[in-house]
Design a protein around this motif. Structure first.
Motif, PDB file in Angstrom:
ATOM      1  N   VAL A 108       6.705 -10.608  -6.973  1.00  0.00           N
ATOM      2  CA  VAL A 108       5.370 -10.173  -6.611  1.00  0.00           C
ATOM      3  C   VAL A 108       5.454  -9.318  -5.355  1.00  0.00           C
ATOM      4  O   VAL A 108       6.294  -9.552  -4.488  1.00  0.00           O
ATOM      5  N   LYS A 109       4.614  -8.290  -5.307  1.00  0.00           N
ATOM      6  CA  LYS A 109       4.494  -7.519  -4.065  1.00  0.00           C
ATOM      7  C   LYS A 109       3.024  -7.457  -3.697  1.00  0.00           C
ATOM      8  O   LYS A 109       2.140  -7.586  -4.540  1.00  0.00           O
ATOM      9  N   PHE A 110       2.764  -7.276  -2.414  1.00  0.00           N
ATOM     10  CA  PHE A 110       1.409  -7.289  -1.867  1.00  0.00           C
ATOM     11  C   PHE A 110       1.069  -5.901  -1.354  1.00  0.00           C
ATOM     12  O   PHE A 110       1.872  -5.282  -0.642  1.00  0.00           O
ATOM     13  N   LEU A 111      -0.128  -5.446  -1.704  1.00  0.00           N
ATOM     14  CA  LEU A 111      -0.601  -4.148  -1.232  1.00  0.00           C
ATOM     15  C   LEU A 111      -2.002  -4.298  -0.662  1.00  0.00           C
ATOM     16  O   LEU A 111      -2.829  -5.032  -1.212  1.00  0.00           O
ATOM     17  N   VAL A 112      -2.256  -3.622   0.434  1.00  0.00           N
ATOM     18  CA  VAL A 112      -3.594  -3.516   1.006  1.00  0.00           C
ATOM     19  C   VAL A 112      -3.872  -2.031   1.147  1.00  0.00           C
ATOM     20  O   VAL A 112      -3.097  -1.309   1.780  1.00  0.00           O
ATOM     21  N   GLN A 113      -4.956  -1.596   0.554  1.00  0.00           N
ATOM     22  CA  GLN A 113      -5.318  -0.177   0.527  1.00  0.00           C
ATOM     23  C   GLN A 113      -4.138   0.654  -0.001  1.00  0.00           C
ATOM     24  O   GLN A 113      -3.806   1.695   0.560  1.00  0.00           O
ATOM     25  N   GLU A 114      -3.509   0.150  -1.043  1.00  0.00           N
ATOM     26  CA  GLU A 114      -2.409   0.833  -1.726  1.00  0.00           C
ATOM     27  C   GLU A 114      -1.116   0.912  -0.911  1.00  0.00           C
ATOM     28  O   GLU A 114      -0.187   1.602  -1.306  1.00  0.00           O
ATOM     29  N   GLU A 115      -1.032   0.218   0.219  1.00  0.00           N
ATOM     30  CA  GLU A 115       0.196   0.209   1.027  1.00  0.00           C
ATOM     31  C   GLU A 115       0.873  -1.141   0.911  1.00  0.00           C
ATOM     32  O   GLU A 115       0.224  -2.182   1.038  1.00  0.00           O
ATOM     33  N   GLU A 116       2.195  -1.126   0.701  1.00  0.00           N
ATOM     34  CA  GLU A 116       2.951  -2.373   0.615  1.00  0.00           C
ATOM     35  C   GLU A 116       2.903  -3.091   1.957  1.00  0.00           C
ATOM     36  O   GLU A 116       2.992  -2.464   3.009  1.00  0.00           O
ATOM     37  N   LYS A 117       2.724  -4.412   1.897  1.00  0.00           N
ATOM     38  CA  LYS A 117       2.597  -5.214   3.112  1.00  0.00           C
ATOM     39  C   LYS A 117       3.596  -6.359   3.110  1.00  0.00           C
ATOM     40  O   LYS A 117       3.928  -6.911   2.071  1.00  0.00           O
ATOM     41  N   HIS A 118       4.055  -6.706   4.304  1.00  0.00           N
ATOM     42  CA  HIS A 118       4.917  -7.872   4.496  1.00  0.00           C
ATOM     43  C   HIS A 118       4.060  -9.120   4.560  1.00  0.00           C
ATOM     44  O   HIS A 118       2.910  -9.074   4.999  1.00  0.00           O
ATOM     45  N   ILE A 119       4.613 -10.219   4.129  1.00  0.00           N
ATOM     46  CA  ILE A 119       4.004 -11.526   4.333  1.00  0.00           C
ATOM     47  C   ILE A 119       5.021 -12.353   5.106  1.00  0.00           C
ATOM     48  O   ILE A 119       6.189 -11.967   5.203  1.00  0.00           O
ATOM     49  N   PRO A 120       4.620 -13.483   5.682  1.00  0.00           N
ATOM     50  CA  PRO A 120       5.536 -14.233   6.550  1.00  0.00           C
ATOM     51  C   PRO A 120       6.587 -15.042   5.780  1.00  0.00           C
ATOM     52  O   PRO A 120       6.718 -16.248   5.938  1.00  0.00           O
ATOM     53  N   LEU A 121       7.341 -14.362   4.938  1.00  0.00           N
ATOM     54  CA  LEU A 121       8.422 -14.989   4.180  1.00  0.00           C
ATOM     55  C   LEU A 121       9.640 -14.079   4.186  1.00  0.00           C
ATOM     56  O   LEU A 121       9.494 -12.851   4.171  1.00  0.00           O
ATOM     57  N   GLU A 122      10.806 -14.685   4.175  1.00  0.00           N
ATOM     58  CA  GLU A 122      12.031 -13.906   4.010  1.00  0.00           C
ATOM     59  C   GLU A 122      12.128 -13.478   2.549  1.00  0.00           C
ATOM     60  O   GLU A 122      11.677 -14.197   1.653  1.00  0.00           O
TER      61      GLU A 122
END
Length: 150
Positions: A108-122
């Motif tokens: 899974v990948k996370f995007l906000v306003q079409e930009e990939e975002k990091h989450i607090p996981l390795e």
């Protein structure tokens, strides 16, 4: 009277405006206005409002009831209610899931306003995260949060 102003869609962050409270002069200073406002606040608590707003000529009355005065200069009001900086209106938040044919590993990948975002996981495959890691990280936090709300 009061009004509930939910966001479009599910009312996740409602705002409440106390529109009108008045006590005739002979009945003032007897706790009636205070009782009315506290009862209104109590009634709208079920909506879990993000804000309760009062436009008033008597801020000295509402201050002891837990309300705080914000500047009348609209350009500065934003400093007091700036949730949009964290969650902009009409934000596009996406969780995009991938699974390679024949594999049980879901990414899974996370995007906000079409930009990939990091989450607090390795992760060993940025911008992707293994779904099992995401689920193991977030589910207990969500469950804990839900327990505190009930």
């Amino acid at each position: 009277t009061y009004a509930i102003f939910p966001e479009i869609g599910a009312p996740l962050h409602t705002a409440v405006e106390i529109q009108s409270v008045a006590v005739r002069a002979p009945w003032r200073r007897k706790g009636i206005g205070r009782a009315i406002v506290l009862e209104l606040v109590n009634r709208v608590r079920a909506f879990e409002p993000a804000a309760a707003l009062v436009l008033t000529f008597s801020p000295e009355f509402f201050g002891p009831l837990g309300f705080r005065e914000v500047p009348t200069d609209f350009t500065r009001v934003i400093d007091h209610f700036a949730l949009f900086r964290a969650i902009p209106m009409a934000a596009n938040v996406q969780m995009v899931f991938f699974r390679k044919s024949g594999s049980d590993d879901i990414l899974v990948k996370f995007l906000v306003q079409e930009e990939e975002k990091h989450i607090p996981l390795e992760t060993d495959c940025w911008p992707f995260y293994h779904w099992t890691d995401v689920k193991n990280y977030y589910y207990p936090r969500i469950e804990s949060y839900l327990r505190t709300r009930n």
